[in-house]
Design a protein around this motif. Structure first.
Motif, PDB file in Angstrom:
ATOM      1  N   ASN A   1      -7.563  -8.572  -0.625  1.00 30.01           N
ATOM      2  CA  ASN A   1      -7.064  -7.505  -1.356  1.00 30.01           C
ATOM      3  C   ASN A   1      -6.835  -6.129  -0.670  1.00 30.01           C
TER       4      ASN A   1
ATOM      5  N   TYR B   1       1.183  -9.100  -3.462  1.00 28.15           N
ATOM      6  CA  TYR B   1       1.029  -9.790  -4.653  1.00 28.15           C
ATOM      7  C   TYR B   1      -0.344 -10.533  -4.942  1.00 28.15           C
ATOM      8  N   PRO B   2      -1.073 -10.412  -5.918  1.00 28.28           N
ATOM      9  CA  PRO B   2      -0.926  -9.740  -7.161  1.00 28.28           C
ATOM     10  C   PRO B   2      -1.458  -8.386  -6.953  1.00 28.28           C
ATOM     11  N   TYR B   3      -1.641  -7.910  -5.745  1.00 27.56           N
ATOM     12  CA  TYR B   3      -2.202  -6.365  -5.851  1.00 27.56           C
ATOM     13  C   TYR B   3      -1.266  -5.382  -5.264  1.00 27.56           C
ATOM     14  N   HIS B   4       0.080  -5.636  -5.746  1.00 28.74           N
ATOM     15  CA  HIS B   4       1.127  -4.735  -5.344  1.00 28.74           C
ATOM     16  C   HIS B   4       0.764  -3.244  -5.743  1.00 28.74           C
ATOM     17  N   ARG B   5       0.308  -3.283  -6.913  1.00 31.01           N
ATOM     18  CA  ARG B   5      -0.111  -1.844  -7.535  1.00 31.01           C
ATOM     19  C   ARG B   5      -1.184  -1.095  -6.815  1.00 31.01           C
ATOM     20  N   GLU B   6      -2.163  -1.953  -6.321  1.00 31.63           N
ATOM     21  CA  GLU B   6      -3.363  -1.495  -5.273  1.00 31.63           C
ATOM     22  C   GLU B   6      -2.721  -1.053  -4.219  1.00 31.63           C
TER      23      GLU B   6
ATOM     24  N   TYR C   1      -0.932   2.270  -4.380  1.00 31.54           N
ATOM     25  CA  TYR C   1      -2.200   3.452  -4.431  1.00 31.54           C
ATOM     26  C   TYR C   1      -2.206   3.822  -2.999  1.00 31.54           C
TER      27      TYR C   1
ATOM     28  N   LEU D   1       8.063  -7.032 -10.474  1.00 30.10           N
ATOM     29  CA  LEU D   1       7.314  -6.607  -9.444  1.00 30.10           C
ATOM     30  C   LEU D   1       7.754  -5.256  -8.719  1.00 30.10           C
TER      31      LEU D   1
ATOM     32  N   GLU E   1       6.566  -2.394 -10.806  1.00 31.23           N
ATOM     33  CA  GLU E   1       5.104  -2.113 -10.830  1.00 31.23           C
ATOM     34  C   GLU E   1       4.562  -1.543  -9.376  1.00 31.23           C
TER      35      GLU E   1
ATOM     36  N   LEU F   1       6.552   0.282  -7.488  1.00 30.60           N
ATOM     37  CA  LEU F   1       6.974   1.689  -7.296  1.00 30.60           C
ATOM     38  C   LEU F   1       6.209   2.800  -8.288  1.00 30.60           C
ATOM     39  N   GLU F   2       5.154   2.234  -9.182  1.00 31.22           N
ATOM     40  CA  GLU F   2       4.736   3.171  -9.861  1.00 31.22           C
ATOM     41  C   GLU F   2       4.056   4.087  -8.927  1.00 31.22           C
ATOM     42  N   LEU F   3       3.121   3.969  -7.968  1.00 33.79           N
ATOM     43  CA  LEU F   3       2.735   4.935  -6.958  1.00 33.79           C
ATOM     44  C   LEU F   3       3.275   4.979  -5.706  1.00 33.79           C
ATOM     45  N   THR F   4       3.898   4.061  -5.123  1.00 38.05           N
ATOM     46  CA  THR F   4       4.365   4.075  -3.924  1.00 38.05           C
ATOM     47  C   THR F   4       5.473   5.071  -3.756  1.00 38.05           C
TER      48      THR F   4
END
Lengths: 382, 382, 382
Positions: free
Chosen positions: A238, A262-267, A270, A296, A299, A301-304
């Protein structure tokens, strides 16, 4: 922004691998198609998957077949054309501006020079830290001599490379301890490893040592993160487990590239937001998830920050993966920009600029590709 | 339900912070825009991000600029208007019915009274447990005297507060041990802390003690969960790590508010489903993810009972964040209700009621806001 | 593919439970509706949730009420019809081809035979490993005799069962140690358990022993994974924690069924891709997330090979859950196939075949249902 604008933009593939040279039967093809080892006794053909459907949709036409050609027809046509022609067609179809090739897999694969020639684009080398260590061990070293030998070989390879890569995720996971290991600690760890008779290095101290040596050279440092084959413990890789190390690396300014995720692309997104030197991609997952690549991307690009998002294929073995990743990425970016401007969330006038950032400009800046030609060994004929 | 129904509903912002009083140059503005420390050498401007785009889209018109104004124009206009006017405009634009303000950040920020005046709405205080402990230490205490001193000060502050807040996530993570610590254990832990010379408390026993003291007062207890700046270990603040504590707290009936939660908002929704006293929000993530706020809302509401979902901005520093969170939340709720009723999944006749629950009614019930006026110190002029 | 094609396909529900026989008042109904224990003092009615809305939308018409009937009207009508009639209507409405019933819950529930009769479909038994062990303990055994007693009873039950199920997730989590425990280790662990006076077995060695015994019989092995009631530590039952065990089980060829998986369904999909014998479903989450079932399906199928994805309801207690899971699953699959073929990602001509795989063919193959009739005890009258 014109519908076809994305098609016109060459991609910098900042992490990819060599291709197999041989012709492939169905078993071998399916064995290279996903991160699994092939069609099993229970699950049926791997053409029945997101990536399998994507091959029939996007790769068949490149081989002169109709969209959605049947798997048998696809494999027959592939065999008819031969591996060289198939490799050439897909590398060209990918539309690359440059390739950064991880040369750490010792199998007989196409080299960066060959890949660059097929792609018609400069190919740069990414040096895998663990492969370097294993070369040194194979060549013969003592535990006490290992640290210096590694530093020397690293310095030599750094001259021709654009980046380093750590596969600690595959060996010990990403939960590094704090601090740079001392030479005494490295000698002890190297002793354990060298006397074990195991070829593969897998010791937290050693991988941490590699990372800190790499950082000395200022080149971007790539980390395999999460998604991979059945040899990786995904939960031990992770990207959030890197948080402590990233705090230590931030002041060095070394660009840290989190691959796949993946599947930690949101992490990962951040981490890219809160650390100034962290970049992310969703390579490997892009082509494996087929028509879900768009989801994907959204998701991630939500924070990146948009200046920290890179393109990679992580293609390995099958040239189809170079093409699939590229076409799915372009479509995903195009659809995102179309929708985000259509609903007036983002200004239409910025869309071409963002498209260029995602496809090439971010990578060009992070890897300083304008400042360096592909080195002599890897320079292509184009 | 009319398209503009959501616009007409004032929001209860159950977790927010003060604003800076000073004018901000570009570097300072970008430093407060996200959870990162600002534009870095590699990533380019943070206007190139979901939240940056959202500022240009939704905040520019509040300052009298066209939608999607350029960043330079936006910052020029902001400077021209001055911090007071900018703060006023965005607090009013947010359309708040009430604010619950975490006063635990010692910087010179607008106070709850001032925020309430700007917003034209009552502002209540949320007391940060760790700040209280650190005040006691700064005022001087012995290890043996700490537990009583904490309980006394907590009781005093409880009279004027609507809730307590724990930032254990930032200090030790959320994996609490079982049971209420004894005073002897607290004395020992306080001794370690007080003799360390470190201002910040970061000891699992201490944070657990704060929680159990807070529970005595029956006020809702807020937990920072997951997403935050680079000082939090996100993987150590997964809300699921609270499972054991939540089992212990369920019989007390204390409302437990899980704040932010991203990227673990589905996990938080699970906890809200299985524990009768757990509430969730996606504050902070709502404005940071811009046009993706809708997606977060949908994921969070997969398991969260609709009576357990709250609105918060977690705005801090920039008044834009009050407005952005509010507008993105209203749009997300509106779009969800529109789509879920359009496809006949949910009855159209229930939509206004659900909208009122999400925007204010759930918070009003959980915090008993009808039963209490803002206390004397924090009562606003409106 | 015709809009109604999915409606015409009977489902194999590869993991479900018995139903309560008694009439239910509102409190009891809400207590069985979700994984929570019912409407709490703060959160309001559980009809205000995704699943509550889905009951009103999809279940009301089965009881002869209009779509979106009010909760009171729904419960009145339910009481008027009586539990038997309600059970019958929903089991029929589910449209099942076969049921695999976990009989491990000792409450007075409908038996597999009764469920099969109501559903008009064969019902097979899934034997819960922990229930077997607890039966043996209740019947009286010594620590030294436990291992043999377990193997004997397991062999006897295997003759009439289609699968085994482990609820290790509920007891110790899924982070199993390496290797098959020796009989001496089992004796020691059994001694600890039997002398503890606790009815429930919860010891890593014991659960691992059950798994390895089950594997001897070649039947599929189901694991509860993640989402469940407040008794499970969800973070300790992340499917990725099974990675080591799955590496050990791969050579045995035993089909391993990962049940539920939410919110780790992408993680489960990864395991299904890289291990030849791993299958996944999103049972339980399908009906709990209501109109979001489609989103879960899409995420799960990002990596899961299409031949490894199964349908289950995990219905328990309320017959509504059999119907809801079925209708939401069919709609989700139908919508996915419609959209994926409409945008030309997948060939339209493959859609009916994929629909049949997801609804029944994958389960039929994995459980060898064509080769076995429901056993004498569980054979239904149809």
């Amino acid at each position: 922004m014109n519908e076809n604008y994305l098609e016109s933009l060459p991609l910098i593939d900042h992490h990819c691998h060599g291709l197999v040279r041989r012709d492939l039967d169905r078993e071998a093809f399916e064995g290279l198609l996903t991160e699994g080892s092939g069609a099993g006794p229970y699950g049926g053909t791997l053409f029945d998957s997101q990536i399998g459907m994507a091959v029939r949709r996007w790769c068949a036409p490149v081989l002169g077949l109709p969209v959605h050609a049947a798997p048998e027809d696809y494999l027959d046509r592939r065999a008819e054309l031969g591996a060289d022609e198939v490799n050439t067609r897909f590398l060209r179809a990918a539309g690359l501006a440059a390739l950064c090739v991880d040369t750490g897999i010792p199998e007989p694969l196409l080299t960066p020079v060959e890949l660059g020639e097929l792609a018609g684009a400069p190919a740069y080398e990414v040096v895998r830290l663990e492969a370097l260590a294993e070369e040194i061990a194979a060549d013969g070293t003592t535990a006490a001599g290992f640290a210096d030998a590694f530093r020397e070989r690293l310095a030599a390879r750094a001259r021709d490379a654009v980046a380093f890569k750590s596969i600690a995720a595959y060996r010990v996971g990403l939960a590094f301890r704090e601090g740079r290991p001392s030479d005494a600690e490295v000698t002890e760890a190297a002793g354990r490893w060298l006397s074990s008779g195991v070829r593969r290095v897998a010791d937290e101290t050693m991988h941490r040592f590699f990372v800190w040596c790499a950082v000395e050279h200022g080149l971007p440092l790539q980390f395999h993160v999460a998604y991979g084959d059945d040899d990786v413990d995904v939960h031990r890789s992770n990207p959030l487990l890197l948080t402590g190390l990233l705090r230590e690396l931030a002041p060095t300014g070394t660009p840290v590239m989190l691959l796949h995720n993946y599947p930690y692309h949101r992490e990962a997104g951040y981490l890219a937001q809160v650390f100034p030197n962290v970049f992310v991609d969703v390579g490997l997952a892009t082509h494996n998830t087929g028509r879900r690549a768009r989801a994907l991307l959204e998701e991630t690009l939500e924070l990146t920050p948009f200046g920290k998002f890179l393109y990679s294929s992580d293609a390995y073995g099958l040239p189809e993966l170079y093409h699939l990743a590229a076409v799915l990425f372009r479509h995903a970016v195009g659809a995102l920009l179309r929708d985000a401007t259509a609903d007036h969330s983002w200004p239409e006038s910025d869309a071409p600029r963002l498209a260029r950032m995602f496809t090439a400009d971010n990578a060009r800046r992070a890897y300083h590709l304008n400042d360096r030609a592909p080195d002599a060994r890897h320079r292509t004929s184009t």
